[in-house]
Design a protein around this motif. Structure first.
Motif, PDB file in Angstrom:
ATOM      1  N   GLY A 112       2.225   4.585   7.574  1.00  0.00           N
ATOM      2  CA  GLY A 112       1.843   4.466   8.978  1.00  0.00           C
ATOM      3  C   GLY A 112       0.370   4.161   9.115  1.00  0.00           C
ATOM      4  O   GLY A 112      -0.460   4.678   8.347  1.00  0.00           O
ATOM      5  N   TYR A 113       0.046   3.282  10.045  1.00  0.00           N
ATOM      6  CA  TYR A 113      -1.349   2.918  10.282  1.00  0.00           C
ATOM      7  C   TYR A 113      -1.600   3.143  11.771  1.00  0.00           C
ATOM      8  O   TYR A 113      -1.108   2.407  12.601  1.00  0.00           O
ATOM      9  CB  TYR A 113      -1.564   1.454   9.878  1.00  0.00           C
ATOM     10  CG  TYR A 113      -3.001   0.958   9.826  1.00  0.00           C
ATOM     11  CD1 TYR A 113      -4.011   1.524  10.587  1.00  0.00           C
ATOM     12  CD2 TYR A 113      -3.339  -0.112   8.998  1.00  0.00           C
ATOM     13  CE1 TYR A 113      -5.311   1.051  10.528  1.00  0.00           C
ATOM     14  CE2 TYR A 113      -4.643  -0.601   8.930  1.00  0.00           C
ATOM     15  CZ  TYR A 113      -5.629  -0.009   9.710  1.00  0.00           C
ATOM     16  OH  TYR A 113      -6.913  -0.488   9.668  1.00  0.00           O
ATOM     17  N   TYR A 114      -2.377   4.191  12.062  1.00  0.00           N
ATOM     18  CA  TYR A 114      -2.590   4.613  13.446  1.00  0.00           C
ATOM     19  C   TYR A 114      -4.025   4.316  13.877  1.00  0.00           C
ATOM     20  O   TYR A 114      -4.829   3.809  13.094  1.00  0.00           O
ATOM     21  CB  TYR A 114      -2.277   6.111  13.575  1.00  0.00           C
ATOM     22  CG  TYR A 114      -0.836   6.422  13.220  1.00  0.00           C
ATOM     23  CD1 TYR A 114       0.160   6.359  14.178  1.00  0.00           C
ATOM     24  CD2 TYR A 114      -0.469   6.717  11.912  1.00  0.00           C
ATOM     25  CE1 TYR A 114       1.485   6.603  13.857  1.00  0.00           C
ATOM     26  CE2 TYR A 114       0.854   6.967  11.577  1.00  0.00           C
ATOM     27  CZ  TYR A 114       1.830   6.908  12.556  1.00  0.00           C
ATOM     28  OH  TYR A 114       3.139   7.138  12.233  1.00  0.00           O
ATOM     29  N   ASP A 115      -4.324   4.674  15.117  1.00  0.00           N
ATOM     30  CA  ASP A 115      -5.648   4.396  15.671  1.00  0.00           C
ATOM     31  C   ASP A 115      -6.744   5.074  14.835  1.00  0.00           C
ATOM     32  O   ASP A 115      -6.512   6.076  14.183  1.00  0.00           O
ATOM     33  CB  ASP A 115      -5.729   4.910  17.106  1.00  0.00           C
ATOM     34  CG  ASP A 115      -4.888   4.049  18.053  1.00  0.00           C
ATOM     35  OD1 ASP A 115      -4.299   3.056  17.593  1.00  0.00           O
ATOM     36  OD2 ASP A 115      -4.830   4.387  19.242  1.00  0.00           O
ATOM     37  N   HIS A 116      -7.929   4.521  14.929  1.00  0.00           N
ATOM     38  CA  HIS A 116      -9.112   5.056  14.249  1.00  0.00           C
ATOM     39  C   HIS A 116      -8.920   5.076  12.729  1.00  0.00           C
ATOM     40  O   HIS A 116      -9.272   6.038  12.062  1.00  0.00           O
ATOM     41  CB  HIS A 116      -9.458   6.454  14.766  1.00  0.00           C
ATOM     42  CG  HIS A 116      -9.606   6.498  16.253  1.00  0.00           C
ATOM     43  ND1 HIS A 116     -10.618   5.851  16.909  1.00  0.00           N
ATOM     44  CD2 HIS A 116      -8.829   7.052  17.213  1.00  0.00           C
ATOM     45  CE1 HIS A 116     -10.460   6.023  18.212  1.00  0.00           C
ATOM     46  NE2 HIS A 116      -9.392   6.731  18.420  1.00  0.00           N
ATOM     47  N   ASN A 117      -8.349   3.992  12.226  1.00  0.00           N
ATOM     48  CA  ASN A 117      -8.162   3.846  10.783  1.00  0.00           C
ATOM     49  C   ASN A 117      -7.587   5.096  10.143  1.00  0.00           C
ATOM     50  O   ASN A 117      -8.122   5.629   9.165  1.00  0.00           O
ATOM     51  CB  ASN A 117      -9.476   3.437  10.109  1.00  0.00           C
ATOM     52  CG  ASN A 117      -9.600   1.919  10.061  1.00  0.00           C
ATOM     53  OD1 ASN A 117      -8.627   1.197  10.322  1.00  0.00           O
ATOM     54  ND2 ASN A 117     -10.774   1.429   9.726  1.00  0.00           N
ATOM     55  N   TYR A 118      -6.545   5.539  10.729  1.00  0.00           N
ATOM     56  CA  TYR A 118      -5.830   6.716  10.255  1.00  0.00           C
ATOM     57  C   TYR A 118      -4.571   6.199   9.572  1.00  0.00           C
ATOM     58  O   TYR A 118      -3.694   5.629  10.215  1.00  0.00           O
ATOM     59  CB  TYR A 118      -5.495   7.570  11.466  1.00  0.00           C
ATOM     60  CG  TYR A 118      -4.941   8.947  11.202  1.00  0.00           C
ATOM     61  CD1 TYR A 118      -5.415   9.744  10.166  1.00  0.00           C
ATOM     62  CD2 TYR A 118      -3.969   9.473  12.045  1.00  0.00           C
ATOM     63  CE1 TYR A 118      -4.925  11.017   9.976  1.00  0.00           C
ATOM     64  CE2 TYR A 118      -3.472  10.749  11.862  1.00  0.00           C
ATOM     65  CZ  TYR A 118      -3.947  11.518  10.831  1.00  0.00           C
ATOM     66  OH  TYR A 118      -3.473  12.784  10.647  1.00  0.00           O
ATOM     67  N   VAL A 119      -4.532   6.346   8.268  1.00  0.00           N
ATOM     68  CA  VAL A 119      -3.410   5.803   7.501  1.00  0.00           C
ATOM     69  C   VAL A 119      -2.680   6.953   6.821  1.00  0.00           C
ATOM     70  O   VAL A 119      -3.296   7.796   6.170  1.00  0.00           O
ATOM     71  CB  VAL A 119      -3.899   4.784   6.445  1.00  0.00           C
ATOM     72  CG1 VAL A 119      -2.744   4.315   5.571  1.00  0.00           C
ATOM     73  CG2 VAL A 119      -4.568   3.598   7.135  1.00  0.00           C
ATOM     74  N   VAL A 120      -1.392   6.989   7.010  1.00  0.00           N
ATOM     75  CA  VAL A 120      -0.580   8.056   6.442  1.00  0.00           C
ATOM     76  C   VAL A 120       0.223   7.475   5.279  1.00  0.00           C
ATOM     77  O   VAL A 120       0.762   6.374   5.385  1.00  0.00           O
ATOM     78  CB  VAL A 120       0.354   8.649   7.517  1.00  0.00           C
ATOM     79  CG1 VAL A 120       1.280   9.681   6.908  1.00  0.00           C
ATOM     80  CG2 VAL A 120      -0.463   9.248   8.644  1.00  0.00           C
ATOM     81  N   ALA A 121       0.256   8.212   4.169  1.00  0.00           N
ATOM     82  CA  ALA A 121       0.927   7.694   2.974  1.00  0.00           C
ATOM     83  C   ALA A 121       1.720   8.803   2.307  1.00  0.00           C
ATOM     84  O   ALA A 121       1.362   9.973   2.389  1.00  0.00           O
ATOM     85  CB  ALA A 121      -0.111   7.145   1.995  1.00  0.00           C
ATOM     86  N   VAL A 122       2.789   8.414   1.642  1.00  0.00           N
ATOM     87  CA  VAL A 122       3.584   9.394   0.905  1.00  0.00           C
ATOM     88  C   VAL A 122       3.356   9.198  -0.595  1.00  0.00           C
ATOM     89  O   VAL A 122       3.435   8.081  -1.099  1.00  0.00           O
ATOM     90  CB  VAL A 122       5.086   9.293   1.258  1.00  0.00           C
ATOM     91  CG1 VAL A 122       5.580   7.868   1.167  1.00  0.00           C
ATOM     92  CG2 VAL A 122       5.916  10.167   0.333  1.00  0.00           C
ATOM     93  N   GLU A 123       3.023  10.288  -1.246  1.00  0.00           N
ATOM     94  CA  GLU A 123       2.879  10.268  -2.705  1.00  0.00           C
ATOM     95  C   GLU A 123       4.081  10.974  -3.314  1.00  0.00           C
ATOM     96  O   GLU A 123       4.377  12.116  -2.972  1.00  0.00           O
ATOM     97  CB  GLU A 123       1.589  10.997  -3.122  1.00  0.00           C
ATOM     98  CG  GLU A 123       1.403  11.013  -4.640  1.00  0.00           C
ATOM     99  CD  GLU A 123       0.230  11.882  -5.118  1.00  0.00           C
ATOM    100  OE1 GLU A 123      -0.128  11.760  -6.296  1.00  0.00           O
ATOM    101  OE2 GLU A 123      -0.297  12.675  -4.318  1.00  0.00           O
ATOM    102  N   ARG A 124       4.780  10.272  -4.183  1.00  0.00           N
ATOM    103  CA  ARG A 124       5.927  10.882  -4.877  1.00  0.00           C
ATOM    104  C   ARG A 124       5.396  11.493  -6.170  1.00  0.00           C
ATOM    105  O   ARG A 124       5.115  10.796  -7.132  1.00  0.00           O
ATOM    106  CB  ARG A 124       7.000   9.820  -5.129  1.00  0.00           C
ATOM    107  CG  ARG A 124       7.685   9.340  -3.852  1.00  0.00           C
ATOM    108  CD  ARG A 124       8.517   8.092  -4.063  1.00  0.00           C
ATOM    109  NE  ARG A 124       7.669   6.960  -4.441  1.00  0.00           N
ATOM    110  CZ  ARG A 124       6.997   6.203  -3.574  1.00  0.00           C
ATOM    111  NH1 ARG A 124       7.095   6.424  -2.279  1.00  0.00           N
ATOM    112  NH2 ARG A 124       6.233   5.220  -3.994  1.00  0.00           N
ATOM    113  N   ARG A 125       5.234  12.794  -6.163  1.00  0.00           N
ATOM    114  CA  ARG A 125       4.494  13.437  -7.251  1.00  0.00           C
ATOM    115  C   ARG A 125       5.379  13.787  -8.440  1.00  0.00           C
ATOM    116  O   ARG A 125       4.930  13.702  -9.584  1.00  0.00           O
ATOM    117  CB  ARG A 125       3.787  14.692  -6.745  1.00  0.00           C
ATOM    118  CG  ARG A 125       2.856  14.414  -5.586  1.00  0.00           C
ATOM    119  CD  ARG A 125       2.194  15.684  -5.087  1.00  0.00           C
ATOM    120  NE  ARG A 125       1.041  16.077  -5.874  1.00  0.00           N
ATOM    121  CZ  ARG A 125       0.511  17.294  -5.856  1.00  0.00           C
ATOM    122  NH1 ARG A 125       1.060  18.243  -5.107  1.00  0.00           N
ATOM    123  NH2 ARG A 125      -0.544  17.570  -6.580  1.00  0.00           N
ATOM    124  N   THR A 126       6.592  14.225  -8.189  1.00  0.00           N
ATOM    125  CA  THR A 126       7.425  14.652  -9.323  1.00  0.00           C
ATOM    126  C   THR A 126       8.799  14.006  -9.333  1.00  0.00           C
ATOM    127  O   THR A 126       9.611  14.318 -10.198  1.00  0.00           O
ATOM    128  CB  THR A 126       7.629  16.187  -9.306  1.00  0.00           C
ATOM    129  OG1 THR A 126       8.391  16.535  -8.144  1.00  0.00           O
ATOM    130  CG2 THR A 126       6.311  16.930  -9.275  1.00  0.00           C
TER     131      THR A 126
END
Ligand SMILES: Cc1cc2nc3c(=O)[nH]c(=O)nc-3n(C[C@H](O)[C@H](O)[C@H](O)COP(=O)(O)OP(=O)(O)OC[C@H]3O[C@@H](n4cnc5c(N)ncnc54)[C@H](O)[C@@H]3O)c2cc1C
Lengths: 400, 1040
Positions: B191-205
């Motif tokens: 997701g790329y939201y206002d004020h350069n706010y980027v949400v990302a999912v890290e698949r850790r295990t």
């Protein structure tokens, strides 16, 4: 389901209409249809700035119920629900109207009181309503976590069995097709930018496709109503907020009713194709941008998981927002305005989809007879002056 | 593993992994995806399509995959192309839908984290890698994300050479040069939201066979970036022709990547069908891997594939080209490329249609954002690298490598070929060209309408391969330019993300903070049953062994009316209000008068909203000439403080008044009953305090506040001591004979006196006058909030509902409607059985009504009788107790000598959590804290806002309001970033820095006291929640 082969013409606007409806959402479309069908008024145009029914009508989570607290609300929403019950047949369109029952959960003692109060009032108003204790809730919706050990245990719920969901696009297109067939012009890509008002009476609208004269102008612009009314010199007690919703990937049937929880701010149903449809409360700030804040979604999913632990690994595929127009008492505004010939139908906020047929019906009647329909009378603009508010915040805490 | 090539690829042939698909045991290699392993095992049909039930196989290579839907373990629906193979994996094919197991309980961890940076680069292919490298040279804080397990992007699946060496050598060299760049692999920006706010999912295990339980399975990252560089590449698109969905039909780039990256032949005899040059490279690579290339069909030369033919299993057996059938088991299709503009569009950037590459490309950015490489339509590795360097900001320092890739001719636009039926534009949703044509015939012109009519683009793949194709088909059918048709709105998330991930830690007891008072542990030990009041846990009643709730409440009520009882009243909101204009301010906020209140006196007050409806109530005391202490209802404490601030800041900024919440500072014990005086005087309270007065008293050696106020009608005292002494005071009061009671008894007692409860007798439609409290609405004041509304016609109506009392033969349900012959006239708001009256009674709101009245609920109809709403002691004869029994005070014969911290119960758990070497939590002993509005009080006070300070010196003692936790160790920051959204980078948040923020769901002051040491000041009632939250966060580091 297979949609009809023909839905609507795409006409160019004429220079004048008897009635111009601003906004081609559900309410605008239903109004046009009932103007033509109930009142024989067919020289009507719907002016829609975007694509037809692309506003809240395309974005809502389609919950339909009539179990509102106050008599005035109960009357208009129940009128609407009765219309829903015959609407697929009348429009000859499968609206996928499914009366699968809506649960409104109670998580604390005030919720319980409020739920019982509403159920009792509904019954007095001839609206089906039941109060279920936690065990009965579990029976009705077995996948719901009714354990007393969750953060906010389910203490009970109201159930309206006649309530349910429908498919929003089908409803919009069903009305659109029927209105088009009766001669209503559906004009898309036509934004109303101003009004011509002569001696206190509206005579025309200015649009992105030019001036269009109108005998009557009827606003049905939902989240943008206050902006429009301002152009006619009317200041409305409405606040526009983003309201978000989301869907999951497709799943085999797992949830056959609608579950709403005001206390934890989430509600869920499973649509016909199999996706879970969920929504939350409004984003707190005012906005006209049809997108919301991510944290609202995050919070809402936490709440959903408390209620439905088995949803844990279900994936969300799409989130979006609409702009809802909320009045101070969380009730709609329907009727004449200080400008002669200019009518308003707004303030349905987070819960106007269910009202689409009823709202269209009473609005058309109001426009045709140039006075408020009896069901619309209590929802007049001047209630904010007299103080005769119809406060549905209880029913509308998570208000769909 | 018959289709596995003997050499090459990026798989590790020394590590064989066993897995099952649809119950059949198979093997693959480390480095495989489930899709590549299935292809290696010659599994062509992975599942069935959702509506038509057509067989479907692997079509793509990554998250764009529309077809190969699988269930893996407990994950109901994933795409085989995004599942990394691990030993023991069990998968099964799906028919377009997932299935949930009713008993499923997910015990995996999920969490979140927050990071800030100067430059965020999304995509670790050549363009993104170059951008990150160049940006890092400038010293900027750079974060680089890529969804793959390793960097390289499209180069992972290519055989291209840069500067004469394998392209991955360039990647390795660039990666080695990245200094100070935080690289996240297996991380997809969603997701790329206002004020350069980027949400990302890290698949850790997810890729591990043995998943450590203490590490979150997936983490949701929240990035705030000064600048975002999108390098998200491009998706190849297909062409719509009949049977283009059969297993064996695959994107050309995917076929190429399977041979190059995974060393798997996706078929033995292939036809390539293309309208762009990139597919020739695919053909070359397939041929090099031993796949027979039957023919290459280049639409630009006027040839097309017009349909496919199926073998007995429904998979591809051949294709029709110019009327003749060519046998093949692989059709590599390339309909051109679509720049991956999803995130760009989410950021509100505007697209334009590029007539050269026949695709939508970024046009106008809406934020500090730049797209580089294939995602802006740039073709060719060298050109992408060049763009990346330039965007990174120090292009001059880098040499552009020379590629051996052939120069590409412009692609043609080819959307469809052959008949419309069974020519799929959306494989996941089974949408054909014929469906799109029908929608247009129905009158639809908008791509949004067509999407909805056909469902094209609504699948879990978010239409990555189908969206632009639908637009192309529409434009062909309408004879319009695709640019005029436009795209549908790109919506987050870019790839599906689980509900559990979105919830993160907010599950179970962490789903919402639990607030408790300082006496909570005592209540638990005593077996109290709790009620949720907002976030608070309040004792509802205190059953003795085997006692029912009704019996317990009757017993508790009787104790309060005949002897002495005590309640924990700490949850009521308390606001310390100071300033020269407090009286004026309160006169405006409350409906009644406060400026005239004598110092030391208490007064009950009502406040209304602007529409004149009751908003809150409580007792407010004048502590000093210019200082009041307001109490609020438990549920409204925060709302009232906001309300006061709002009126002060927006309407009356000229008034000298300031507010300090002291709710958590004071622990409050209400001591109630005819024998309460004996008890409180034994503690040191002066027994002669008049009703509605206040005193500062030493209680057991501690400075306490005592209010002689009553919510029950009985002689009553509210004893307030700082948080740390609350539990001991409570225990002492009970030891000296008070019977503990909970909220239910409190409600009964106040109802017997006809006292309304905000939120129970009121619902936002009730004025003070309706409650019979006109006496609390001043007629003399020039104005107060709500005054104008009280004069509106509706507020003056004669037939408004009013508070009444009811008697009935049996207990009514709260919420029951009151009905007369005239219909509904009101409803029951409160209903109890009274111990004092020995009968049921109720309060209700009702219009004046004539004739018999009934309360109705469910199937019940119970006759009721209207009576006064004051049921008990209407003349207020008992509230002062009996004067003859006033004993003298015993001040000094006992000691409140056991301060108990809010985190007492966590000392041991903290001690075992964390690991000494990396991170450790402990409580800091109580400290003096005072809050000040005005000038800096000095002594190293922390500034919380404009003219707002907290420190060891100052005005209002709030030492008990907050509890302090210390977090130490090199990993302390890693713990904090999982719950604090602010920038805690040492370069920004230096030693000594502090900030008011949220940690998890608790409001805190966070202070960095040393390199690796932080103090977290949390409201004492939230301390338990915060401790649980920290323990959960520490789990990752306590593992040894
Ligand atoms: C996420 C979400 C979930 C919801 N869930 C539910 C639910 O479950 N149940 C329920 O009952 N209700 C729900 N609602 C509320 C419901 O959608 C609305 O109350 C209802 O749709 C509003 O009426 P409408 O359909 O006419 O509005 P809209 O569809 O928004 O129609 C208004 C139209 O006016 C047009 N317009 C605006 N300005 C102009 C102009 N200047 N010129 C021309 N045209 C203009 C807009 O483009 C728009 O198409 C939800 C709303 C949202 C956003």
């Amino acid at each position: 389901m297979r949609h009809p082969d023909f839905l609507w013409r795409n006409p160019s606007p004429k220079s004048a209409y008897d009635v111009v409806i601003v906004g081609g959402g559900g309410h605008g479309l239903a109004t046009a249809y009932y103007l033509a069908r109930n009142h024989g008024i067919t020289n009507v145009a719907i002016l829609e700035k975007g694509w037809l029914a692309g506003g809240n009508m395309a974005r809502n989570t389609t919950i339909i119920r009539s179990n509102y607290l106050w008599d005035e609300s109960a009357a208009i929403y129940e009128h609407s629900l009765k219309l829903w019950e015959g609407l697929s047949a009348e429009l000859d369109y499968d609206l996928m109207f499914s009366q699968r029952g809506v649960l409104n959960l109670a998580h604390n003692l005030p919720d319980v009181r409020e739920g019982r109060r509403r159920a009792s009032a509904n019954q007095q108003n001839g609206i089906d309503a039941e109060w279920l204790d936690a065990d009965e809730v579990k029976k009705f919706c077995p996948i719901l976590n009714t354990s007393p050990h969750v953060r906010y245990p389910v203490l009970g719920a109201t159930l309206q069995r006649r309530a349910g969901i429908a498919k929003h696009d089908h409803v919009a297109w069903g009305y659109a097709r029927a209105a088009d067939a009766l001669g209503v012009d559906l004009i898309q890509g036509c934004e109303v930018t101003g009004f011509e008002i002569d001696g206190g009476r509206v005579t025309a609208v200015r649009t992105s496709q030019g001036r269009i004269a109108a005998g009557t102008v009827a606003l049905a612009a939902a989240g943008h109503t206050s902006v429009l009314a301002d152009k006619a010199g009317i200041r409305l007690p409405l606040q526009s907020h983003p309201l978000q919703a989301l869907v999951s990937e497709l799943l085999d049937p797992v949830l056959d009713c609608v579950v709403m929880s005001g206390a934890v701010h989430v509600y869920v149903s499973q649509a016909h194709k199999g996706e879970l449809v969920m929504g939350a409360g409004i984003d707190a700030y005012n906005s006209y941008g049809q997108r919301g804040s991510f944290n609202v979604i995050e919070r809402q999913m936490g709440a959903a998981l408390e209620l439905f632990p088995i949803f844990s690994r279900v994936r969300v595929v799409r989130t979006w927002a609409g702009i809802v127009d909320v009045a101070p008492d969380a009730s709609p505004i329907i009727g004449p305005t200080p400008v002669e010939g200019l009518y308003i139908n707004a303030g349905w906020g987070t819960g106007g989809f269910k009202a689409t047929p009823g709202s269209g019906w009473v609005y058309a009647d109001t426009i045709a007879n140039q006075r408020a329909h009896p069901l619309a009378e209590p929802f007049s603009l001047d209630r904010f002056t007299t103080g005769a508010l119809i406060d549905e915040h209880g029913a509308a805490a998570v208000a769909h | 593993m018959t289709q596995r090539l003997p050499i090459g690829g990026r798989v590790d042939r020394t590590r064989t992994l066993r897995f099952t698909f649809d119950g059949v045991a198979m093997t693959g290699y480390q480095g495989d995806t489930l899709a590549s392993a299935l292809l290696a095992n010659e599994v062509r049909i992975v599942g069935r399509s959702v509506d038509l039930g057509r067989p479907r196989g692997v079509f793509g290579i990554g998250s764009e995959e529309p077809n190969a839907l699988v269930r893996v373990g407990d994950d109901p629906m994933l795409t085989a192309t995004t599942v990394e193979l691990y030993d023991g994996l069990a998968a099964s094919g799906l028919a377009g839908k997932g299935r949930l197991d009713p008993g499923f309980a997910d015990d995996a961890r999920y969490d979140k984290a927050y990071l800030h940076c100067d430059v965020l680069v999304v995509g670790g292919g050549p363009a993104g890698l170059a951008a990150a490298l160049a940006a890092s040279e400038s010293g900027a804080r750079v974060i680089l994300l890529d969804e793959q397990p390793e960097l390289g992007g499209s180069l992972l699946g290519a055989r291209e050479r840069l500067d004469g060496r394998p392209a991955m050598d360039w990647v390795a060299a660039a990666e080695a040069r990245l200094s100070g760049v935080q690289v996240f692999t297996r991380t997809t920006a969603v997701g790329y939201y206002d004020h350069n706010y980027v949400v990302a999912v890290e698949r850790r295990t997810d890729h591990l066979a043995d998943r450590p339980a203490h590490i979150s399975r997936q983490r949701l990252w929240h990035f705030r970036a000064g600048r975002v560089i999108l390098a998200t590449g491009a998706h190849e698109r297909s062409i719509a022709f009949p049977g283009n969905d059969r297993p064996g039909v695959m994107l050309a780039s995917a076929a190429r990547a399977y041979v190059n990256r995974y060393a798997v032949r996706p078929g033995t005899r292939a036809v390539v069908f293309t309208c762009a040059d990139s597919a020739f490279a695919a053909g070359d690579d397939l041929r090099a891997a031993g796949v027979e290339i039957a023919t290459i069909v280049d639409a630009r030369r006027g040839e097309t594939v017009t349909r496919t033919v199926a073998g007995p299993d429904g998979a591809l057996a051949g294709v029709e080209i110019g009327g003749r059938i060519v046998e093949c088991d692989l059709l590599a299709v390339c309909g051109g490329w679509n720049p991956t503009v999803h995130l760009f569009s989410q950021s509100q950037g505007r697209l334009r249609y590029d007539q050269n590459i026949h695709a939508f490309v970024p046009h106008l950015s809406a934020q500090a954002e730049q797209s580089v490489g294939a995602c802006r339509g740039t073709y060719g590795t060298a050109a992408c690298i060049e763009e990346g360097y330039a965007a990174g900001g120090s292009a001059g320092n880098f040499r552009i490598p020379v590629s051996d890739a052939r120069h590409e001719q412009p692609p043609a636009a080819l959307w469809t070929s052959g008949a419309q039926e069974e020519a799929f534009v959306d494989l996941q949703r089974d949408v054909t060209v014929a469906d799109v044509a029908r929608s247009i015939g129905a009158g639809m012109r908008s791509v949004e309408h067509v999407k909805r009519y056909t469902t094209a683009g609504t699948g879990a793949d978010q239409g990555k391969t189908s969206g632009p194709g639908t637009v192309g088909v529409m434009s062909a059918l309408l004879g319009a330019d695709p640019g005029a048709v436009g795209t549908t709105t790109y919506r987050p998330p870019y790839v599906p993300i689980s509900i559990a991930l979105l919830a993160g830690r907010e599950r179970g007891i962490l789903s919402d903070p639990i607030r408790v008072t300082s006496m909570h542990a005592s209540h638990v030990a005593r077996g109290a049953v709790f009620e949720d009041v907002g976030q608070w846990k309040r004792p509802w009643y205190f059953p003795l062994d085997g006692e029912s709730m009704d019996d317990a409440v009757l017993r508790e009520c009787a104790a309060a009316r005949t002897a002495v009882a005590a309640m924990d009243a700490s949850t009521l909101g308390k606001i310390d209000i100071r300033g020269a204009d407090v009286g004026v301010f309160l006169d405006r906020i409350y409906t009644n008068m406060y400026s005239t209140l004598a110092v030391g006196a208490c007064r009950y007050g009502v406040m209304c909203t602007a529409d004149g409806m009751v908003f809150d109530d409580g007792v407010t005391t004048r502590l000093a000439e210019e200082r009041y202490l307001m109490t609020t209802t438990t549920g409204n404490a925060a709302a009232v403080l906001d309300w006061l601030e709002e009126w002060h800041q927006t309407e009356w900024p000229e008034l000298d008044v300031s507010f300090v919440s002291v709710t958590d500072h004071w622990a409050t014990v209400a001591v109630v009953g005819p024998r309460s005086r004996e008890l409180v005087t034994s503690l040191g309270v002066p027994g002669d305090m008049p009703f509605m007065t206040y005193r500062e008293v030493g209680l057991g050696g501690v400075a306490a506040r005592v209010y002689r106020i009553s919510f029950s009608g009985e002689l009553a005292w509210e004893l307030n001591v700082p948080w740390a002494y609350g539990r001991t005071l409570w225990e002492t009061v009970l030891e000296r004979g008070a019977v503990p009671y909970g909220t239910e008894t409190m409600h009964v007692l106040r109802a017997e006196k006809g006292f309304p409860i905000v939120g129970q007798e009121t619902d936002g439609t009730v004025t003070p006058q309706d409650l019979g409290m006109s006496w609390a609405v001043s007629k003399r004041k020039p104005d107060y909030v709500g005054k104008r509304s009280h004069a509106r016609p509706d507020a003056m109506r004669a037939d408004r509902k009013r508070l009444i009392g009811l008697f009935s033969a049996e207990r009514l349900a709260e919420g029951a409607q009151l009905v007369t012959a005239a219909g509904m006239v009101g409803h029951v708001t409160s209903s109890y059985h009274s111990a004092a009256l020995d009968r049921p009674f109720a309060l209700a709101l009702s219009r004046d009504a004539h004739g018999p009245m009934e309360a109705v609920w469910d199937t019940r109809r119970v006759p009721v009788e209207i009576v006064s709403s004051v049921f008990y002691d209407p003349e207020n004869l008992v509230r002062d107790g009996s004067p003859s029994t006033w004993p003298v005070s015993h001040e000094g014969d006992w000691l409140l000598d056991r301060p108990v911290s809010a985190l007492d119960a966590y000392r041991d758990r903290f001690a075992v959590a964390g690991a000494d070497a990396v991170v450790r939590a402990r409580e800091i002993p109580l400290a003096i804290m005072r809050e000040t509005h005005g000038a800096d009080p000095g002594e190293d006070a922390m500034r919380l806002g404009p003219e707002w300070w907290i420190g060891p010196a100052g005005d209002v003692d709030v030492s008990g309001q907050r509890t302090i936790v210390e977090l130490t160790g090199p990993r302390a920051r890693d713990v904090l970033i999982t719950g604090c959204a602010l920038d805690l980078d040492p370069r920004v948040f230096g030693v000594g820095a502090y900030v008011q923020t949220m940690l998890g769901r608790a409001q805190v002051i966070l202070r960095r006291v040393d390199d690796d040491a932080y103090h977290v000041y949390v409201r004492s009632s939230f301390a338990g929640y915060l401790a649980e939250w920290l323990l959960d966060a520490l789990a990752e580091w306590s593992h040894t």
